[in-house]
Design a protein around this motif. Structure first.
Motif, PDB file in Angstrom:
ATOM      1  N   TYR A 224     -16.129  17.994  35.402  1.00 12.48           N
ATOM      2  CA  TYR A 224     -16.925  19.006  34.718  1.00 12.48           C
ATOM      3  C   TYR A 224     -18.198  19.253  35.532  1.00 12.48           C
ATOM      4  O   TYR A 224     -19.045  18.378  35.666  1.00 12.48           O
ATOM      5  CB  TYR A 224     -17.266  18.559  33.301  1.00 12.48           C
ATOM      6  CG  TYR A 224     -16.064  18.548  32.383  1.00 12.48           C
ATOM      7  CD1 TYR A 224     -15.683  19.700  31.691  1.00 12.48           C
ATOM      8  CD2 TYR A 224     -15.297  17.399  32.224  1.00 12.48           C
ATOM      9  CE1 TYR A 224     -14.576  19.704  30.857  1.00 12.48           C
ATOM     10  CE2 TYR A 224     -14.187  17.387  31.386  1.00 12.48           C
ATOM     11  CZ  TYR A 224     -13.826  18.547  30.708  1.00 12.48           C
ATOM     12  OH  TYR A 224     -12.725  18.536  29.889  1.00 12.48           O
ATOM     13  N   GLU A 225     -18.289  20.457  36.072  1.00 11.72           N
ATOM     14  CA  GLU A 225     -19.404  20.845  36.930  1.00 11.72           C
ATOM     15  C   GLU A 225     -19.699  19.751  37.952  1.00 11.72           C
ATOM     16  O   GLU A 225     -20.819  19.230  38.055  1.00 11.72           O
ATOM     17  CB  GLU A 225     -20.640  21.204  36.105  1.00 11.72           C
ATOM     18  CG  GLU A 225     -20.410  22.378  35.166  1.00 11.72           C
ATOM     19  CD  GLU A 225     -21.607  23.299  35.006  1.00 11.72           C
ATOM     20  OE1 GLU A 225     -22.745  22.830  35.229  1.00 11.72           O
ATOM     21  OE2 GLU A 225     -21.411  24.486  34.671  1.00 11.72           O
TER      22      GLU A 225
ATOM     23  N   GLY B 192     -10.866  29.809  29.783  1.00 12.53           N
ATOM     24  CA  GLY B 192     -10.666  29.088  28.528  1.00 12.53           C
ATOM     25  C   GLY B 192     -11.131  29.823  27.293  1.00 12.53           C
ATOM     26  O   GLY B 192     -10.883  29.371  26.172  1.00 12.53           O
ATOM     27  N   GLY B 193     -11.822  30.956  27.473  1.00 13.31           N
ATOM     28  CA  GLY B 193     -12.279  31.737  26.333  1.00 13.31           C
ATOM     29  C   GLY B 193     -13.427  31.108  25.565  1.00 13.31           C
ATOM     30  O   GLY B 193     -13.668  31.464  24.402  1.00 13.31           O
ATOM     31  N   LEU B 194     -14.167  30.194  26.201  1.00  7.31           N
ATOM     32  CA  LEU B 194     -15.281  29.515  25.528  1.00  7.31           C
ATOM     33  C   LEU B 194     -16.600  29.984  26.123  1.00  7.31           C
ATOM     34  O   LEU B 194     -16.776  29.971  27.342  1.00  7.31           O
ATOM     35  CB  LEU B 194     -15.160  27.991  25.681  1.00  7.31           C
ATOM     36  CG  LEU B 194     -13.857  27.364  25.200  1.00  7.31           C
ATOM     37  CD1 LEU B 194     -13.909  25.848  25.381  1.00  7.31           C
ATOM     38  CD2 LEU B 194     -13.579  27.718  23.755  1.00  7.31           C
TER      39      LEU B 194
ATOM     40  N   VAL C 243     -13.953  21.976  36.733  1.00  5.13           N
ATOM     41  CA  VAL C 243     -14.251  22.775  35.542  1.00  5.13           C
ATOM     42  C   VAL C 243     -15.708  23.235  35.585  1.00  5.13           C
ATOM     43  O   VAL C 243     -16.617  22.423  35.820  1.00  5.13           O
ATOM     44  CB  VAL C 243     -14.008  21.953  34.267  1.00  5.13           C
ATOM     45  CG1 VAL C 243     -14.287  22.801  33.027  1.00  5.13           C
ATOM     46  CG2 VAL C 243     -12.586  21.417  34.234  1.00  5.13           C
ATOM     47  N   TRP C 244     -15.912  24.521  35.334  1.00  2.66           N
ATOM     48  CA  TRP C 244     -17.264  25.069  35.340  1.00  2.66           C
ATOM     49  C   TRP C 244     -17.614  25.685  33.989  1.00  2.66           C
ATOM     50  O   TRP C 244     -16.783  26.333  33.353  1.00  2.66           O
ATOM     51  CB  TRP C 244     -17.422  26.099  36.462  1.00  2.66           C
ATOM     52  CG  TRP C 244     -17.452  25.420  37.795  1.00  2.66           C
ATOM     53  CD1 TRP C 244     -16.406  25.228  38.649  1.00  2.66           C
ATOM     54  CD2 TRP C 244     -18.572  24.757  38.380  1.00  2.66           C
ATOM     55  NE1 TRP C 244     -16.802  24.494  39.744  1.00  2.66           N
ATOM     56  CE2 TRP C 244     -18.141  24.196  39.603  1.00  2.66           C
ATOM     57  CE3 TRP C 244     -19.906  24.587  38.005  1.00  2.66           C
ATOM     58  CZ2 TRP C 244     -18.998  23.477  40.448  1.00  2.66           C
ATOM     59  CZ3 TRP C 244     -20.760  23.881  38.844  1.00  2.66           C
ATOM     60  CH2 TRP C 244     -20.304  23.332  40.044  1.00  2.66           C
TER      61      TRP C 244
ATOM     62  N   PHE D 109     -12.658  27.971  34.791  1.00  2.00           N
ATOM     63  CA  PHE D 109     -13.899  28.428  34.185  1.00  2.00           C
ATOM     64  C   PHE D 109     -13.718  28.471  32.668  1.00  2.00           C
ATOM     65  O   PHE D 109     -12.843  29.183  32.152  1.00  2.00           O
ATOM     66  CB  PHE D 109     -14.264  29.813  34.722  1.00  2.00           C
ATOM     67  CG  PHE D 109     -14.605  29.807  36.185  1.00  2.00           C
ATOM     68  CD1 PHE D 109     -15.917  29.634  36.602  1.00  2.00           C
ATOM     69  CD2 PHE D 109     -13.610  29.952  37.151  1.00  2.00           C
ATOM     70  CE1 PHE D 109     -16.232  29.624  37.967  1.00  2.00           C
ATOM     71  CE2 PHE D 109     -13.917  29.935  38.499  1.00  2.00           C
ATOM     72  CZ  PHE D 109     -15.233  29.766  38.916  1.00  2.00           C
ATOM     73  N   LEU D 110     -14.546  27.716  31.971  1.00  2.00           N
ATOM     74  CA  LEU D 110     -14.387  27.616  30.521  1.00  2.00           C
ATOM     75  C   LEU D 110     -14.559  28.969  29.835  1.00  2.00           C
ATOM     76  O   LEU D 110     -13.919  29.220  28.808  1.00  2.00           O
ATOM     77  CB  LEU D 110     -15.381  26.602  29.955  1.00  2.00           C
ATOM     78  CG  LEU D 110     -15.067  25.150  30.314  1.00  2.00           C
ATOM     79  CD1 LEU D 110     -16.216  24.234  29.896  1.00  2.00           C
ATOM     80  CD2 LEU D 110     -13.767  24.696  29.653  1.00  2.00           C
TER      81      LEU D 110
END
Length: 364
Positions: free
Chosen positions: A230-231, A309-311, A271-272, A304-305
């Motif tokens: 994560y990042e 991911g739709g967040l 993951v960003w 990309f969240l």
């Protein structure tokens, strides 16, 4: 009679959280087979004044939680600043540790050498306060600058105690090349020991993303199967890529044959969170690393969240965000996609069968 009523109430609570299709539920109680901790790596040094006096130091500390009839894959939650980020949501709600124990994954919390519960150092150092609270705010992607939150940020912006808990829980990080090598070596020793099983996924964050990659490089076995960073700050590159090493967040340069260990992992996902784009140098570094890993037959990607991911409003540590249940579902989707969500052969993959067995236990 009273005991029977209490137990019946417990079992009704248990079964109420189970979906009819056998999927894990957020209301499932956590049942542990065992928990504990151990140290890994490190050195033993002798006192210069009295050689018979020694100090065991520069080791890491691994705390573990093994659920009843666990899945095969162990999740090693490797923080950059504090284990607290995996233990709780920003507002004190449920964190990744308990979420994935409910889903029956073995969970390990890792403190690398010289941080947290592994702070015995072999070398002397001087601690000087460096007044970082306000810097944490922007670094953790809460907003563009302190105290200006992003409008959609997944942080309880009106909760002053939540902010104080977040910034107070941070450890000294020792962001040096020496520490990258020290922490990754200790983690590789832990992975190779077999005590974490033969299917390990590192869940990394920030500077631990680089350290997790280096642990793969230093490992002499194939127990590490995947990394989700994560990042992640910093990446590993092969020595034939014409890339210049940098500090303290990479790039780190290793021999090509060692780099290929990353390409042999089942998967790597960078993951960003939200409000990150190609202008961010560390994001570009992960994209370049993923491309080179894939050139050697690997399976690395950026996720990309927001876009993928739709967040919206995800922070630097999305696993602690107010919508971390949705972040967790995306992570478990990654595990399923890559065949890392199964149970050992002797257990079988049907979670519903395990729940039925649990309900049939003799509680007398």
């Amino acid at each position: 009679m009273l005991v029977f009523v209490v137990l019946l109430a417990f079992l009704l609570t248990l079964t109420k959280g189970l979906a009819s299709n056998g999927k894990e539920s957020s209301s499932r109680p956590i049942l542990l087979e065992k928990s504990g901790g151990f140290v890994a790596g490190g050195r033993i040094i002798s006192s210069p004044r009295s050689p018979t006096m020694t100090l065991s130091c520069d080791h890491g500390y691994m705390e573990y939680f093994i659920p009843w009839k666990p899945r095969r894959t162990s999740l090693v939650m490797w923080h950059s600043a504090t284990t607290q980020a995996f233990q709780n949501r920003w507002d004190g709600g449920e964190g990744y540790k308990d979420m994935f124990l409910r889903r029956r994954y073995p969970v390990y919390l890792w403190d690398g050498p010289r941080v947290g519960r592994a702070n015995w150092a072999c070398d002397p150092y001087n601690y000087v306060p460096f007044y970082q609270d306000q810097g944490n705010f922007a670094a953790w992607n809460f907003g563009p600058s302190y105290p200006n939150f992003w409008p959609d940020v997944q942080f309880p912006t009106e909760d002053e105690e939540a902010w104080q808990q977040a910034t107070s829980s941070r450890y000294v990080e020792f962001d040096t090349v020496e520490n990258v090598h020290m922490q990754s070596q200790a983690a590789a020793v832990a992975a190779d020991s077999g005590r974490l099983g033969d299917s390990i996924v590192y869940i990394a964050n920030s500077a631990s993303g680089l350290r997790a990659q280096m642990a793969v490089v230093k490992s002499n076995k194939t127990n590490i199967k995947a990394i989700v960073a994560y990042e992640g700050y910093g990446c590993v590159f092969p020595d034939n890529a014409n890339i210049t090493a940098g500090v303290p967040f990479g790039p780190m340069i290793v021999p090509l044959e060692d780099f290929k260990k990353l390409a042999r992992l089942t998967a790597i996902q960078f993951v960003w969170g939200d409000h990150r784009d190609e202008s961010y140098p560390l994001l570009r570094q992960t994209r370049q690393a993923a491309q080179i890993i894939n050139q050697y037959g690997g399976n690395a990607e950026l996720f990309f969240l927001a876009k993928d991911g739709g967040l919206n409003g995800s922070t630097h540590s999305a696993f602690a965000d107010m919508d971390n249940d949705k972040v967790a579902d995306l992570f478990e989707g990654f595990l399923k996609k890559n065949g890392l969500d199964g149970y050992p052969t002797e257990t079988g993959d049907a979670a519903s069968n395990l729940d039925e067995e649990w309900r049939q236990w003799d509680y007398d």
